[in-house]
Design a protein around this motif. Sequence first.
Motif, short mmCIF file in Angstrom:
data_model
loop_
_atom_site.label_atom_id
_atom_site.label_comp_id
_atom_site.label_asym_id
_atom_site.label_seq_id
_atom_site.Cartn_x
_atom_site.Cartn_y
_atom_site.Cartn_z
N ALA A 1201 -2.58 9.01 -17.25
CA ALA A 1201 -2.77 7.58 -17.03
C ALA A 1201 -2.04 7.06 -15.81
O ALA A 1201 -2.24 5.91 -15.39
N SER A 1202 -1.17 7.86 -15.20
CA SER A 1202 -0.44 7.37 -14.03
C SER A 1202 -1.28 7.42 -12.77
O SER A 1202 -0.81 7.03 -11.70
N GLY A 1203 -2.50 7.86 -12.87
CA GLY A 1203 -3.36 8.03 -11.71
C GLY A 1203 -3.50 6.80 -10.83
O GLY A 1203 -3.33 6.86 -9.61
N PRO A 1204 -3.87 5.64 -11.36
CA PRO A 1204 -4.05 4.46 -10.49
C PRO A 1204 -2.80 4.11 -9.69
O PRO A 1204 -2.88 3.76 -8.51
N ALA A 1205 -1.65 4.20 -10.30
CA ALA A 1205 -0.41 3.89 -9.58
C ALA A 1205 -0.15 4.92 -8.49
O ALA A 1205 0.30 4.58 -7.39
N VAL A 1206 -0.46 6.17 -8.76
CA VAL A 1206 -0.26 7.22 -7.76
C VAL A 1206 -1.16 6.97 -6.55
O VAL A 1206 -0.76 7.14 -5.40
N LEU A 1207 -2.39 6.58 -6.80
CA LEU A 1207 -3.31 6.31 -5.69
C LEU A 1207 -2.76 5.23 -4.76
O LEU A 1207 -2.93 5.30 -3.54
N GLU A 1208 -2.10 4.26 -5.30
CA GLU A 1208 -1.57 3.17 -4.48
C GLU A 1208 -0.39 3.64 -3.63
O GLU A 1208 -0.19 3.15 -2.52
N LEU A 1209 0.40 4.57 -4.14
CA LEU A 1209 1.57 5.05 -3.41
C LEU A 1209 1.36 6.47 -2.85
O LEU A 1209 2.33 7.18 -2.56
N TYR A 1210 0.10 6.89 -2.69
CA TYR A 1210 -0.23 8.27 -2.34
C TYR A 1210 0.50 8.77 -1.09
O TYR A 1210 1.21 9.78 -1.14
N PRO A 1211 0.40 8.12 0.08
CA PRO A 1211 1.03 8.68 1.29
C PRO A 1211 2.54 8.75 1.18
O PRO A 1211 3.16 9.74 1.61
N GLN A 1212 3.16 7.70 0.62
CA GLN A 1212 4.61 7.72 0.51
C GLN A 1212 5.09 8.83 -0.42
O GLN A 1212 6.05 9.55 -0.13
N LEU A 1213 4.40 8.98 -1.56
CA LEU A 1213 4.77 10.04 -2.51
C LEU A 1213 4.58 11.42 -1.88
O LEU A 1213 5.44 12.29 -2.01
N PHE A 1214 3.47 11.60 -1.19
CA PHE A 1214 3.17 12.92 -0.61
C PHE A 1214 4.22 13.31 0.42
O PHE A 1214 4.79 14.40 0.39
N ALA A 1215 4.49 12.40 1.37
CA ALA A 1215 5.44 12.72 2.43
C ALA A 1215 6.83 12.95 1.85
O ALA A 1215 7.54 13.91 2.23
N ALA A 1216 7.25 12.05 0.93
CA ALA A 1216 8.59 12.18 0.38
C ALA A 1216 8.77 13.48 -0.39
O ALA A 1216 9.79 14.18 -0.24
N LEU A 1217 7.78 13.84 -1.21
CA LEU A 1217 7.91 15.06 -2.03
C LEU A 1217 7.79 16.32 -1.18
O LEU A 1217 8.47 17.32 -1.45
N LEU A 1218 6.91 16.31 -0.14
CA LEU A 1218 6.80 17.48 0.73
C LEU A 1218 8.11 17.73 1.46
O LEU A 1218 8.59 18.87 1.54
N LEU A 1219 8.69 16.67 1.98
CA LEU A 1219 9.96 16.83 2.68
C LEU A 1219 11.09 17.15 1.69
O LEU A 1219 12.06 17.82 2.05
#
Length: 1630
Positions: A1201-1219
């Motif tokens: 169910a966290s999908g919609p929230a993830v979509l909104e923060l997708y780029p920030q989450l991706f960059a932060a977690l990759l780094l």
Amino acid sequence: MTESYVKKLSAILLEAITDKDPLVQEQVCGALCALGEAQPVEVLSACEEHLWQHEKLAHPYRTMILRAMETVVSSHINELDKDVARAVIFLASSEMTRVKELVYDWQQAASNVLVAAGKQFIGKVMEEVLHKFQPGALPHYFVVQTLASLAASNVFGVVPFLTSILSTMLPMLSMAKHDTMRVAFCCALQNFSESTLEYLASRDQAPDPTVRRDTFAADIFSAYDILFNHWLQSREAKLRLAVVEALGPMSHLLPSERLEEQLPKLLPGVLALYRKHAETFHVSKSLGQILEAAVSVGSRTLEAQLDALLAALHAQICVPVESSSPLVVSNQKEVLRCFTVLACCAPDRLLAFLLPKLDANNERTRVGTLQVVRHVINSAASQMEVKKPFILSSMRLPLLDTNSKVKRAVVQVISAMAHHGYLEQPGGEAMVEYLVQQCALPPESEPQKPGPESEGLPEDSVRAVSVRTLYLVSTTVDRMSDVLWPYLLEFLTPVRFTGALTPLCRSLVHLAQKRQEVATDAFLIQYDSNAALPSPYAITTRLLTVSSNPYLGDGRGAASLRLLNILHSDIHPLLGHRWATTIPLLLEHLDEHTEETLSQKEWEEKLLAFLRDTLAVVCDNTWICQLSLEMCRALPCYDGTPREENFLYKCIGTTLGAASGREVVRKHLQELLETARYQEEAEREGLACCFGICAVSHLDEVLAQLEDFMRSDVFRKSTGIFNIFKDRSENEAEKVRSTVILCYGHVAAQAPRELLLARVESDILRNMFQCFSTKDPALKLCLVRSVCMASQAVCSSAKASAFHLSRKVELVAQMMEFIRAEPPDSLRTPIRKKALLACTYLVSLEPALEEQVQADMIRGCLHSVMAVLPEPEGEDGHQESLYLDTMHALEGLLTSLLRRNMTPQGLQIMVEHLSPWIKSPRGHERVRALGLSSCLLHHFLEHLHISALVPFHNLGLLVGLFSPRCADLWPATRREAVSCVHALLYLQLGYEGFSRDYRDDVAEQLLTLQESLVQPDAATLFHACHGVAQIIAKRLPPEQLLSLLLTLLESLGDSDKNCSRAATVMVNCLLRERGSMLQEKVPEIVSVLRSKLQETREEHILQAAQHSVYLLASQHCAAVVSSLLGSPLPFDSHTCSLWRALAPEPSLTLQVLGLLLEKVSRDVPFKETRAFLLSSSPGREATPLPLAATCALYEVLSVLASGPAVLELYPQLFAALLLRVSCTLGVLLPRSLQAKERSVGSALAPRSLEPCSSAVGALQAMLLRGGSEDVVRCMELEGGWQLLGTSAGHEEGVTRLASAMAKFAGPRLPLVMKALVCTQSSVYEIQRVTSTAFLAELLTSNVVNDLMLLESLLDNLAARQKDTCASVRRLVLRGLANIASGSPDKVRAHGPQLLTAMISGLDDRDDPHSLVALEAMMGLARLLDLVERQDLHSVLLHVAIRIRPFFDSEKMELRSASIRLFGHLNKACHGGCEDVFLEQVVAGLVPLLLHLQDPQAPVTNACRFALRMCGLNLQHEELAVAFQKHLQESRGLHFGEFLNATCKLLMHRFPELLGRLVATSLFYFKSSWEDVRAAAPMLTGFLLLHAEPELQPQVDLEQITAALQLLLKDPAPLVRMKAAETLGRLVKFA
């Protein structure tokens, strides 16, 4: 080039002959031979000189040189002058006799040189050899041996010398004291004699036709005297054999009178050797030659030796022959050759000796004698013609022999006799009968492995040999036709010849066809002159009966039918036309099947139909009665073959059914009952079938005959009119009763239905009731079967519905008694199955059973079948089949009962009976109960008729009973449970008024879910159960909901934990979907679930507690997040579940993710420390807060169910977690947590706390929730996640992640790229590497061009070209080169910029490992085809020069990349390169050709590609085609052949390059790779081989020779071999 150079080459090779490696020695020898091919005289001179100069050279090396000389002399004998030949002959002679001791290899090699020279220079050779063959002194062993070899190789040249040789040799014979020398003399005399005989046989071609046999007679006799009278007595076996080998050919040269005089001593002397030698081939061969010589001179003394000769030869033929010993086999042939000689000169004596031995006790004696008899019959036919009766009469005893080897030999003798007319004589019939007897032997049960004593493979068994012999004699020996026809027909009917039926039928068919060709209208069988032949009725009975088992005995069914067809006119004149149609159809059916696929029942039906059709065509009662009588007479013949006997009974029934005389029918039936063997089950079955088939036409007669038999004394166990039953015991009487009862059953089953109803109770069941009190299992089974057949026959009648079976209750009770008597836990007999079937048919008849009787019957039947234990898997297929049949019978019974009460109440009653079994703790009982329930429900549904809309009041109870079983441990139970629920929903729809063919979309979803229930995975099962509950909730009437819930709640305590969990899942789903209707019950249900969480910690109970956390977080999000982050690490399972509870609501999830993201990004990811007590090297430890936030992120993101929230923060989450992943590589846990994690373990922590793994997991979860499942899946398939989390594979993992993102998440890239670009100036070097690697990989995809990100990406990467980190600079080059893959159309626009960057990378001086240069080379290889040609030409030469040093780099990657780039540079020129670059192409040819032998496959593949490209620029079409053909990477390459062809083409087109290519090749003589070092001299040698002599000035032969000479001392044998081979090729310039 001077002669001395060839000698120099030869000298170098001769020095190398002492190499320790045998393969190098062989190659040196080959090189010498190669030199000798061009300059034989010089090479021979060099070898001669070397041997003379190196007196102390060891003999193995001298042997190699002499072998080379022999090869040269043999190949160029016609080119040698006398002087050279004299020198070679003298040298070989000296080498051969240098030492007196025997050194076999050395002296044999020297001898071979002399023999080779003797083919052309026989005079000089003989002069030299005879010089060392002087009177008065024993010569060297090999002098004699050489004379012998010369005699064999040059007959016409040596025989003229034999007179002088023999005169010199004869005195030497008495001087020879050593056996070795004597053997040499014997060999010489043997060869001299054989050469003389050959010379005399070809006197017209001989140089001296005046040579006569008597020229040598005196000398040969003198030699014979010494050999026979002295040497033959030696103890040395080898000498004795040599003597006897010589005596054979010598005997032909002895004077006639001398031979006659010596035979009395010679023959015994030779025969005596048989006792002294195990290998007797040479003795037998010599003896045969002596006998031929004796016969040729008409010896009279031979007769006196016959007895001894025959005895000795016979003993030899009786030696067991081992197939593995060729000499023993050859000895047998020579011995038989001796017998042939004796048979021609003394046939009477031979037979008088042989034939009595046929009665010997010893098996081998009898077999050997038969072999000789067969051989003599074949090889001395004219002499044996008058002896035929005598030989035939002598064969009587062997015909009685039981030994298989003797039998095989007898059959072979009979075969020989057949070809020579013996079997036409009186007594020949016995031979034919014997042959048929052997054909009838039982076939071998399994192939026998040939052992040391076996004389052949299984195909050579007695039966196999006999079958082949009979067929060959029948088909190929014309004179045997009158012998075998119609005599072979006599063997058709006797039982003892059953095994021979197939070959008999085939032979008879062939013989009959030959007769038909001569006289088409005449009868084939003349019974007047052949009284012993079987009658047409006997033939028909026999052939038809054996056809019932058609594949037995090599396909006797087809063979019998073919014979039957061809004898149609003799069987009955009217059958020809009909059988011509019907029999081919039967044969075709057999051809279409195999023994495994043929249905026996179907085949027998076809044969019986064929019989009925035949009887109808004949339509002659007398003929039919005679046939039935013959069939009855034949019954005893099949006592041992149940299948044939059973079928014959059916044939009798069919034939009697066609008979018109009632009295005849009754008489035959009475005889059958009197004579049957009731103890045999097959015979009881056959007799019953016979009565059943007969009843089709003669029901009254059959019933009357059975009635009479029932009244007989047999059933009263006293003597009566049937004497055959006088001594029967009780058991035997029970067997008789069983048979009669079975007869009644078959009569009922076959009788016409219109006649059966009136007779079934009065005549059939009445007699069965007399036997129900029995305890005999066989009689019980017959009773049950017969009741079943009778009741089934009644039910199938058109008037069955009006029929009233008065004793139905008694019959049902009796069947139940039989069922209850069976053991409840096992199934061994079909009594239960047949009784259930009988009850099934009886239930449908009137009158109906009372309710209690019916209930008792159901309970009894269920208990009898359901509790049967399953058989262990794979143990007994028959038991499995019996169980399945029994279950089907039970299913039919329950269905039949339900059919009589098709109401919800009736259905409920049936399910109540099954309910205890549905809930059974034993899986096999549950699956059976659910299967029966499904069948009943579907039957109810299929036959549902609703006259008024009424509620299906027990729907909730039934659904509640079946639905939890959707998660049963047994897959079959799950499948059946869904099927039951599906049927119940459609039943409800039916009661609601929907038509039977209506298909409900919601209910049909159950069938889709049913497929997922096959999986054993628990999560899959419960997800499917949830779906089932949703479907039930949508279709369940409101008034049924409460009862359903109560029933499900009862299932929580189910013994099957899976079903208990499924019940909880379904309760929760129903409350969620329909809970508003049960509001007052919700608190109670939640309370129960919470208490379960306290007690059991089950997941489905924990979910109830999670709702509270969700409400709290909705009001105080920050506080909840802070509190949870303060929880001790690692999080336990409760904490994790609470984190996951925050995810269902998107707005709440968005807040939680924002708070956690801030903690991850802004805090320091690690702190520097020093390893505690281990070393002073710095280490890194993760900081606690970002680590906890990463773990929390994973838990939240793992919720769907966290999908919609993830979509909104997708780029920030991706960059932060990759780094986050990059900066935790190799980072340790805080010291406090390290100890804690070791002590706590993983009991409370569902996941590892390792920093990098946590970050990777969170990144995966984020991508899944963000809709990038394909990215995650792609990374999993490629192993990207494992790479991403390791220091060594991180860069590759980032690359694969970027590729997956570009492929599956393109629209996300602009914002992701923007977030990552901001991190390129990070203070953490690893973060710069990670972001650069990701951005560089994006350029491989066209998506960056589509999103208009290309220019900005190029600019960002170009800006990092001067980064202090070499890895960043390398990745920048990779990214710039990636544009060739992602946006090739943009390369031209950015060509100068890209080329400049790559060349700069080639010149990078700050990278000690040249990895930047490697990347630049690989990048250039990708870009060259795409840039403008004018941009490329300016850098072409610079790049070629810059990469050249990498061709020979120690690093495989650099070699491979530089060579492949060189190929691309050539390809970019498109065949039009400038002269300056052409120089680089030429300079690269040698390295490329040699590196084809590089030890690394990528380098060899790169060389193949580069050479294919170079070929286009060399302006040599043939060379280019050769490169394209042979250097495809998928094709195997024979390097030597390819190099040879390439050098040939190069020298033809570019002769001026010889010096340059050779000089470059010499450089690689010192290569560090063995294979390349070996290839270099090969290249040099092939270049020189194909260069014209006038090109010699281009090369320095002295330098080449010196380099090759040095390579001859290389530590690698392969290199030394190639150096030697190349030295042999230098002769081109000699």
